[in-house]
Design an enzyme around this catalytic site. Structure first.
Site, short mmCIF file in Angstrom:
data_model
loop_
_atom_site.label_atom_id
_atom_site.label_comp_id
_atom_site.label_asym_id
_atom_site.label_seq_id
_atom_site.Cartn_x
_atom_site.Cartn_y
_atom_site.Cartn_z
N ALA A 248 -2.27 -11.99 -6.33
CA ALA A 248 -2.04 -12.61 -4.87
C ALA A 248 -1.94 -11.48 -3.83
CB ALA A 248 -0.66 -13.27 -4.94
N GLY B 36 -2.14 -13.38 -10.26
CA GLY B 36 -2.93 -14.59 -9.84
C GLY B 36 -4.33 -14.70 -10.22
N GLU C 147 -4.63 -15.58 -13.67
CA GLU C 147 -3.92 -16.91 -13.69
C GLU C 147 -5.12 -18.18 -13.50
OE1 GLU C 147 -0.63 -16.23 -11.44
OE2 GLU C 147 0.71 -16.89 -13.22
N GLU D 127 3.21 -8.90 -12.78
CA GLU D 127 3.98 -9.26 -11.84
C GLU D 127 5.38 -8.36 -11.95
OE1 GLU D 127 1.75 -11.50 -13.37
OE2 GLU D 127 1.25 -12.68 -11.80
N1 DAK Z 1 -2.64 -7.60 -2.71
C1 DAK Z 1 -3.23 -6.81 -1.60
N2 DAK Z 1 -3.80 -5.95 -1.56
C2 DAK Z 1 -4.49 -5.44 -2.81
C3 DAK Z 1 -4.06 -5.86 -3.90
C4 DAK Z 1 -3.14 -7.01 -3.94
N3 DAK Z 1 -2.83 -7.60 -5.01
N4 DAK Z 1 -4.77 -5.22 -4.98
C5 DAK Z 1 -5.27 -4.20 -4.29
N5 DAK Z 1 -5.09 -4.30 -2.97
C6 DAK Z 1 -5.89 -3.29 -2.10
C7 DAK Z 1 -5.03 -2.08 -2.00
O1 DAK Z 1 -3.99 -2.14 -1.11
C8 DAK Z 1 -6.06 -1.20 -1.24
O2 DAK Z 1 -6.14 -1.64 0.11
P1 DAK Z 1 -6.14 -0.37 1.03
O3 DAK Z 1 -5.23 0.58 0.85
O4 DAK Z 1 -7.78 0.37 0.88
O5 DAK Z 1 -6.10 -1.02 2.43
C9 DAK Z 1 -7.37 -1.95 -1.78
O6 DAK Z 1 -7.17 -3.12 -2.24
C10 DAK Z 1 -7.93 -1.13 -3.13
O7 DAK Z 1 -6.95 -1.00 -4.04
P2 DAK Z 1 -6.38 0.30 -4.73
O8 DAK Z 1 -6.69 1.58 -3.86
O9 DAK Z 1 -5.13 0.22 -5.21
O10 DAK Z 1 -7.51 0.29 -6.04
P3 DAK Z 1 -7.36 1.08 -7.30
O11 DAK Z 1 -8.64 1.06 -7.91
O12 DAK Z 1 -6.75 2.42 -7.17
O13 DAK Z 1 -6.17 0.13 -8.03
C11 DAK Z 1 -5.49 -2.04 -9.07
C12 DAK Z 1 -6.76 -0.84 -8.46
C13 DAK Z 1 -5.78 -3.38 -9.35
C14 DAK Z 1 -4.99 -1.28 -10.51
C15 DAK Z 1 -4.34 -1.83 -7.98
O14 DAK Z 1 -4.79 -2.15 -6.86
C16 DAK Z 1 -3.18 -2.82 -8.33
O15 DAK Z 1 -2.45 -2.40 -9.13
N6 DAK Z 1 -3.27 -3.73 -7.39
C17 DAK Z 1 -1.95 -4.72 -7.63
C18 DAK Z 1 -2.13 -5.72 -8.83
C19 DAK Z 1 -1.00 -6.53 -8.89
O16 DAK Z 1 0.15 -6.24 -8.94
N7 DAK Z 1 -1.44 -7.85 -8.87
C20 DAK Z 1 -0.23 -9.14 -9.24
C21 DAK Z 1 0.07 -9.47 -7.71
S1 DAK Z 1 1.33 -10.59 -7.68
C22 DAK Z 1 2.57 -17.98 -6.26
C23 DAK Z 1 2.28 -17.70 -7.58
C24 DAK Z 1 1.65 -16.67 -8.38
C25 DAK Z 1 1.28 -15.60 -7.34
C26 DAK Z 1 1.94 -15.82 -5.98
C27 DAK Z 1 2.45 -16.75 -5.54
N8 DAK Z 1 3.35 -19.13 -5.89
C28 DAK Z 1 3.92 -20.06 -6.79
C29 DAK Z 1 3.70 -19.45 -4.67
C30 DAK Z 1 0.88 -14.47 -7.81
C31 DAK Z 1 1.43 -13.38 -7.61
C32 DAK Z 1 0.65 -11.82 -8.05
O17 DAK Z 1 -0.72 -11.99 -8.37
#
Ligand code: DAK
Length: 264
Positions: free
Chosen positions: A72, A115, A118, A138
């Site tokens: 997400a 997400g 998922e 998460e």
């Molecule tokens: N959201 C927003 N931006 C993201 C992102 C994300 N999840 N993942 C990456 N980006 C953005 C980064 O901020 C960066 O943007 P700029 O700084 O260039 O503006 C760009 O994409 C490139 O990312 P990185 O520089 O971090 O790239 P790396 O290759 O160094 O690292 C990475 C890649 C995938 C390991 C890292 O970006 C990372 O850890 N990303 C976050 C992964 C994460 O934590 N995902 C889980 C998110 S929580 C819901 C149900 C479910 C959900 C939500 C609501 N409801 C019931 C309402 C789900 C929640 C989730 O998924």
């Protein structure tokens, strides 16, 4: 338009169809296809449109060769409250993705996190590239998976491996995901879409009523006790006996020829 017969316009996904196979590509590459509200809405609308399109038999959801989806959109989520209208709306669009009646194949390359993982798991078949990394990180953000991660992952890989992924937040490699049955198979990146399309075409050639009933019955197994599931399966089985395609399929086998299915 090239070889694609139809291309629908959405800001955050590319939705195309080629004969009976529709491909929906998540298209926010700068944000690693982070699943913003708008992207989830576009994806949901595109999938619903293809679900209602009689020409389409199978859908493929992909993020392209570099990344499937990094979860997400954290920037968007950071300031949201639990009862934010957009969260409720998002759930509505997300739920519709789970209710697609046609087979959906996820073609996963690179990160499929949170997400993103998922989303892949709510598809019916997952083809992964060698670079795929699937995980539920998460916990690092102070939340838990919220779109089925704790449930579908556990059913796919078992309690202990799911616990490790959800508690420690570490992703699985493609090879490990294949070993644990989280993905159907792993192919080189450059063959990912080809492999997904070849699987899609194989399914698209099968009689449509049987495919629909088969998907429904397999999904039913996740929500029912065995007795109830078996009863559901039996009812669907007998219903298909009334179809013309069933008669044609069996007749063609006996006459040693290819069946000609009509979807009736
Ligand atoms: N959201 C927003 N931006 C993201 C992102 C994300 N999840 N993942 C990456 N980006 C953005 C980064 O901020 C960066 O943007 P700029 O700084 O260039 O503006 C760009 O994409 C490139 O990312 P990185 O520089 O971090 O790239 P790396 O290759 O160094 O690292 C990475 C890649 C995938 C390991 C890292 O970006 C990372 O850890 N990303 C976050 C992964 C994460 O934590 N995902 C889980 C998110 S929580 C819901 C149900 C479910 C959900 C939500 C609501 N409801 C019931 C309402 C789900 C929640 C989730 O998924």
């Amino acid at each position: 338009m090239g070889k694609w017969s139809i291309r629908m316009d959405f800001a955050n996904v590319i939705a195309e169809k080629e004969g009976p196979v529709a491909v929906i590509t998540l298209n926010r590459p700068q944000q690693l296809n982070a699943l913003s509200y708008d992207l989830v809405k576009d994806l949901s609308l595109a999938m619903q449109a293809f679900d209602q399109d009689d020409q389409v038999r199978v859908m493929i959801v992909t993020g392209g060769e570099k990344v499937f989806a990094a979860g997400a959109d954290i920037k968007e989520m950071a300031d949201q409250g639990p009862f934010d209208e957009r969260i409720q709306e998002r759930l509505k669009y997300r739920d519709r993705i789970n209710k697609i009646s046609k087979p959906v194949i996820a073609a996963v390359s690179g990160f499929a996190l949170g997400g993103g993982c998922e989303l892949a798991m709510s598809c019916d078949i997952i083809i992964a590239s060698e670079t795929a990394r699937l995980g539920q990180p998460e916990v690092n953000l102070g939340i838990i998976p919220g779109s089925g991660g704790t449930q579908r992952l556990t059913r796919a890989v078992g309690k202990y491996r799911a616990m490790e992924m959800v508690l420690a937040g570490e992703a699985m490699s493609a090879a490990e995901a294949e070993r644990f049955g989280l993905v159907n198979r792993v192919v080189p990146v450059e063959l990912l879409l080809e492999e997904a399309k070849s699987m899609a075409k194989k399914i698209a050639a099968k009689p449509v009523l049987a495919v629909k009933a088969a998907k429904e019955a397999v999904l039913k197994s996740a929500n029912t006790a065995l007795d109830e599931g078996l009863e559901f399966e039996r009812k669907s089985f007998y219903m298909l006996f009334a179809s013309e395609d069933r008669k044609e399929g069996m007749k063609a086998f006996l006459e040693k020829r290819k069946p000609e299915f009509k979807g009736k």
